[in-house]
Motif scaffolding. Structure first.
Motif, PDB file in Angstrom:
ATOM      1  N   LEU A 147      25.316  14.480 -13.533  1.00 34.14           N
ATOM      2  CA  LEU A 147      25.801  14.451 -12.158  1.00 34.14           C
ATOM      3  C   LEU A 147      24.638  14.277 -11.183  1.00 34.14           C
ATOM      4  CD1 LEU A 147      28.125  14.679 -10.211  1.00 34.14           C
ATOM      5  CD2 LEU A 147      27.991  17.176 -10.380  1.00 34.14           C
ATOM      6  N   HIS A 148      23.540  14.967 -11.426  1.00 38.48           N
ATOM      7  CA  HIS A 148      22.335  14.848 -10.596  1.00 38.48           C
ATOM      8  C   HIS A 148      21.844  13.409 -10.553  1.00 38.48           C
ATOM      9  CE1 HIS A 148      17.969  14.843  -9.996  1.00 38.48           C
ATOM     10  NE2 HIS A 148      18.120  15.945  -9.277  1.00 38.48           N
ATOM     11  N   ASP A 149      21.672  12.797 -11.722  1.00 40.98           N
ATOM     12  CA  ASP A 149      21.144  11.432 -11.785  1.00 40.98           C
ATOM     13  C   ASP A 149      22.129  10.415 -11.220  1.00 40.98           C
ATOM     14  OD1 ASP A 149      18.954  12.581 -12.986  1.00 40.98           O
ATOM     15  OD2 ASP A 149      19.526  12.000 -15.023  1.00 40.98           O
ATOM     16  N   ASP A 150      23.411  10.628 -11.494  1.00 42.69           N
ATOM     17  CA  ASP A 150      24.413   9.669 -11.036  1.00 42.69           C
ATOM     18  C   ASP A 150      24.553   9.698  -9.517  1.00 42.69           C
ATOM     19  OD1 ASP A 150      26.390   7.678 -11.865  1.00 42.69           O
ATOM     20  OD2 ASP A 150      27.877   9.085 -11.071  1.00 42.69           O
ATOM     21  N   LEU A 151      24.440  10.874  -8.912  1.00 44.75           N
ATOM     22  CA  LEU A 151      24.497  10.976  -7.455  1.00 44.75           C
ATOM     23  C   LEU A 151      23.365  10.192  -6.805  1.00 44.75           C
ATOM     24  CD1 LEU A 151      25.420  14.693  -6.646  1.00 44.75           C
ATOM     25  CD2 LEU A 151      26.588  12.657  -5.789  1.00 44.75           C
ATOM     26  N   LEU A 152      22.152  10.355  -7.327  1.00 44.60           N
ATOM     27  CA  LEU A 152      21.005   9.656  -6.758  1.00 44.60           C
ATOM     28  C   LEU A 152      21.141   8.146  -6.925  1.00 44.60           C
ATOM     29  CD1 LEU A 152      18.100  12.026  -7.842  1.00 44.60           C
ATOM     30  CD2 LEU A 152      19.093  11.757  -5.567  1.00 44.60           C
ATOM     31  N   ARG A 153      21.657   7.717  -8.073  1.00 44.03           N
ATOM     32  CA  ARG A 153      21.873   6.284  -8.261  1.00 44.03           C
ATOM     33  C   ARG A 153      22.944   5.767  -7.300  1.00 44.03           C
ATOM     34  NH1 ARG A 153      21.293   7.413 -13.855  1.00 44.03           N
ATOM     35  NH2 ARG A 153      23.556   7.654 -14.019  1.00 44.03           N
ATOM     36  N   TYR A 154      24.009   6.517  -7.139  1.00 41.47           N
ATOM     37  CA  TYR A 154      25.119   6.089  -6.291  1.00 41.47           C
ATOM     38  C   TYR A 154      24.674   5.917  -4.835  1.00 41.47           C
ATOM     39  CZ  TYR A 154      29.968   5.984  -4.566  1.00 41.47           C
ATOM     40  OH  TYR A 154      31.157   5.618  -3.988  1.00 41.47           O
ATOM     41  N   ALA A 155      23.780   6.826  -4.375  1.00 39.76           N
ATOM     42  CA  ALA A 155      23.327   6.785  -2.986  1.00 39.76           C
ATOM     43  C   ALA A 155      21.997   6.060  -2.829  1.00 39.76           C
ATOM     44  CB  ALA A 155      23.199   8.207  -2.450  1.00 39.76           C
ATOM     45  N   ASP A 156      21.520   5.410  -3.890  1.00 39.94           N
ATOM     46  CA  ASP A 156      20.220   4.730  -3.857  1.00 39.94           C
ATOM     47  C   ASP A 156      19.096   5.682  -3.446  1.00 39.94           C
ATOM     48  OD1 ASP A 156      21.192   2.257  -4.673  1.00 39.94           O
ATOM     49  OD2 ASP A 156      21.694   1.663  -2.631  1.00 39.94           O
ATOM     50  N   GLY A 157      19.225   6.947  -3.850  1.00 39.34           N
ATOM     51  CA  GLY A 157      18.186   7.924  -3.588  1.00 39.34           C
ATOM     52  C   GLY A 157      18.190   8.487  -2.187  1.00 39.34           C
ATOM     53  N   ASN A 158      19.126   8.089  -1.325  1.00 40.98           N
ATOM     54  CA  ASN A 158      19.158   8.543   0.071  1.00 40.98           C
ATOM     55  C   ASN A 158      20.419   9.369   0.309  1.00 40.98           C
ATOM     56  OD1 ASN A 158      16.763   7.087   0.775  1.00 40.98           O
ATOM     57  ND2 ASN A 158      18.003   5.216   0.837  1.00 40.98           N
ATOM     58  N   LEU A 159      20.326  10.674   0.073  1.00 42.15           N
ATOM     59  CA  LEU A 159      21.465  11.547   0.285  1.00 42.15           C
ATOM     60  C   LEU A 159      21.571  11.912   1.758  1.00 42.15           C
ATOM     61  CD1 LEU A 159      21.083  13.946  -2.770  1.00 42.15           C
ATOM     62  CD2 LEU A 159      22.615  12.000  -2.552  1.00 42.15           C
ATOM     63  N   GLY A 160      22.785  11.976   2.262  1.00 41.89           N
ATOM     64  CA  GLY A 160      22.979  12.339   3.648  1.00 41.89           C
ATOM     65  C   GLY A 160      23.053  13.838   3.872  1.00 41.89           C
ATOM     66  N   ASP A 161      23.172  14.622   2.804  1.00 40.74           N
ATOM     67  CA  ASP A 161      23.300  16.076   2.933  1.00 40.74           C
ATOM     68  C   ASP A 161      22.695  16.727   1.700  1.00 40.74           C
ATOM     69  OD1 ASP A 161      23.954  18.541   3.896  1.00 40.74           O
ATOM     70  OD2 ASP A 161      26.117  18.353   3.631  1.00 40.74           O
ATOM     71  N   ASP A 162      22.351  18.012   1.854  1.00 42.26           N
ATOM     72  CA  ASP A 162      21.856  18.755   0.694  1.00 42.26           C
ATOM     73  C   ASP A 162      22.959  18.862  -0.356  1.00 42.26           C
ATOM     74  OD1 ASP A 162      19.451  19.236   2.062  1.00 42.26           O
ATOM     75  OD2 ASP A 162      20.310  20.977   3.052  1.00 42.26           O
ATOM     76  N   VAL A 163      22.536  19.006  -1.597  1.00 41.42           N
ATOM     77  CA  VAL A 163      23.478  19.083  -2.717  1.00 41.42           C
ATOM     78  C   VAL A 163      23.084  20.246  -3.613  1.00 41.42           C
ATOM     79  CG1 VAL A 163      24.213  17.972  -4.863  1.00 41.42           C
ATOM     80  CG2 VAL A 163      24.132  16.650  -2.743  1.00 41.42           C
ATOM     81  N   ALA A 164      24.055  21.083  -3.937  1.00 43.08           N
ATOM     82  CA  ALA A 164      23.859  22.142  -4.922  1.00 43.08           C
ATOM     83  C   ALA A 164      25.015  22.093  -5.908  1.00 43.08           C
ATOM     84  CB  ALA A 164      23.781  23.511  -4.258  1.00 43.08           C
ATOM     85  N   MET A 165      24.716  22.344  -7.173  1.00 42.77           N
ATOM     86  CA  MET A 165      25.756  22.329  -8.202  1.00 42.77           C
ATOM     87  C   MET A 165      25.429  23.367  -9.270  1.00 42.77           C
ATOM     88  SD  MET A 165      24.709  18.664  -9.917  1.00 42.77           S
ATOM     89  CE  MET A 165      24.257  17.898  -8.365  1.00 42.77           C
ATOM     90  N   VAL A 166      26.470  24.005  -9.769  1.00 44.84           N
ATOM     91  CA  VAL A 166      26.329  25.025 -10.814  1.00 44.84           C
ATOM     92  C   VAL A 166      27.429  24.794 -11.833  1.00 44.84           C
ATOM     93  CG1 VAL A 166      26.282  27.484 -11.367  1.00 44.84           C
ATOM     94  CG2 VAL A 166      25.409  26.697  -9.145  1.00 44.84           C
ATOM     95  N   ALA A 167      27.053  24.681 -13.105  1.00 44.96           N
ATOM     96  CA  ALA A 167      28.024  24.514 -14.188  1.00 44.96           C
ATOM     97  C   ALA A 167      27.968  25.749 -15.080  1.00 44.96           C
ATOM     98  CB  ALA A 167      27.733  23.259 -15.000  1.00 44.96           C
ATOM     99  N   ILE A 168      29.150  26.267 -15.449  1.00 49.48           N
ATOM    100  CA  ILE A 168      29.253  27.520 -16.208  1.00 49.48           C
ATOM    101  C   ILE A 168      30.194  27.301 -17.375  1.00 49.48           C
ATOM    102  CG2 ILE A 168      29.800  29.978 -16.064  1.00 49.48           C
ATOM    103  CD1 ILE A 168      29.736  29.539 -12.940  1.00 49.48           C
TER     104      ILE A 168
END
Length: 370
Positions: free
Chosen positions: A340-361
């Motif tokens: 998910l981390h890598d795919d988000l950066l690819r999707y946005a071309d490395g330019n995120l408009g907001d901070d991102v946090a994710m937790v998987a359990i």
């Protein structure tokens, strides 16, 4: 040894920098030999300026200055063998080479100083992240946990998103939240909320009382904040994952609902009555309602902030989180967060408009006795 320290500070391996140093030295030697061998009407000495310029691209100011001095010495040697140093042409060439070598060395010094300052800022940011946003442990009790954080600021390590996890009697308590806005004000509010969450761990409060405690903490902090931050608020999710039963209890304060993955299905854990975000009012315990959901062995619970689902690509389309999760069908929390981390950066071309946090359990099945 001093030359070697210069090369090591340049950030390249010693053997690579040592090989690069041969380029300006060979250039000085070749230009000197060619200029001495050619008729006096042909002047190759001005090309010596390339030696300190090339050195500045991979070495520090000390080594750049040394190569510049060697180039000036070569120019003086050429002048002595081609009519003497008193000719206006050779004097002009020597003066120009000295000036350019000094300028290149000064620029390299300024660049190195800026790089050191930037490294110090990054190290402070990394230390602040460790203090304000502790990395979640990979295991708490029977739970396996994986987390990731991506700041929208190019040079920052932390932002306005937050998460935390603490053990409680009979289970694990988690929080994930998102402060409205970015910058230092958002970082301060995130730190205050995480501090309030950790500080309440030993009190073993019910979830409704914990939500009220966090809400009052945010409200009090915002009441004493600068005027431009008074309209801020925090969306948050607090939940308990039980050890002795396949269930979770949750209070949602205006936060995106978590997603449960398992048995080829994807479920969004929507609550019937979400509470208002933290900080808008001074809440009471009765303002919150706990809702329960099943969370069986080998299922994966994904918590995330709205920076994930609000990430856009070049055409302006939002990130299709549920479609991606259904496509991957990833049962391992570490692999899921990494994907998910890598795919988000690819999707946005490395330019995120907001901070991102994710937790998987996930909670592996309890081993059979015997």
């Amino acid at each position: 040894m001093r030359v070697r320290r210069e090369l090591l500070r340049s950030g390249r391996p010693w053997w690579l920098s040592h090989g690069l140093l041969a380029i300006p030295l060979a250039l000085i030697a070749a230009i000197t030999v060619l200029d001495i061998s050619t008729p006096t009407s042909i002047h190759l000495g001005p090309f010596l300026v390339a030696a300190p310029a090339i050195t500045a691209s991979f070495a520090g100011p000390g080594l750049t200055g040394a190569i510049g001095a060697l180039a000036v010495a070569a120019q003086i040697l050429i002048g002595r063998l081609h009519g003497g140093l008193t000719t206006p042409n050779h004097q002009a060439q020597i003066a120009a080479l000295i000036v350019i070598s000094v300028l290149v060395t000064v620029f390299r010094y300024a660049r190195d100083r800026h790089q050191r300052q930037l490294s110090q800022v990054r190290s402070v940011a990394a230390a602040a992240q460790q203090v304000l946003l502790w990395p979640l442990p990979h295991r708490i009790g029977r739970l396996r946990i994986e987390s990731a954080y991506i700041s929208a600021e190019a040079e920052a390590e932390i932002g306005g998103d937050l998460y935390g996890a603490v053990p409680v009697p009979g289970g694990t308590r988690l929080v994930i939240g998102d402060v409205r806005g970015k910058g230092l004000a958002a970082i301060g509010e995130a730190a205050a909320l995480v501090g309030a969450f950790r500080g309440s761990a030993y009190r073993h409060l019910p979830l409704t009382a914990l939500a009220a405690h966090l809400g009052n903490s945010v409200y009090w902090n915002l009441a004493h904040a600068p005027e431009e931050d008074l309209e801020s608020f925090v969306t948050a999710l607090v939940l308990d994952v039980h050890d002795d039963e396949p269930a979770i209890e949750m209070v949602n304060c205006g936060h995106p609902p978590p997603i449960l993955l398992g048995d080829g299905r994807i479920r969004s854990l929507e609550v019937a009555e979400p509470a208002v975000p933290l900080g808008l009012t001074a809440p009471a315990e009765s303002d919150y309602k706990v809702e329960s959901f099943t969370f069986g062995p080998d299922e994966v619970l994904l918590l995330y902030t709205d920076g994930v689902i609000e990430t856009r690509n070049r055409s302006g389309a939002f990130y299709p989180l549920t479609d991606r999760l259904a496509l991957w069908n990833e049962p391992d929390p570490a692999a899921l967060v990494r994907r998910l981390h890598d795919d988000l950066l690819r999707y946005a071309d490395g330019n995120l408009g907001d901070d991102v946090a994710m937790v998987a359990i996930t909670r592996p099945p309890e081993p059979e006795s015997g």
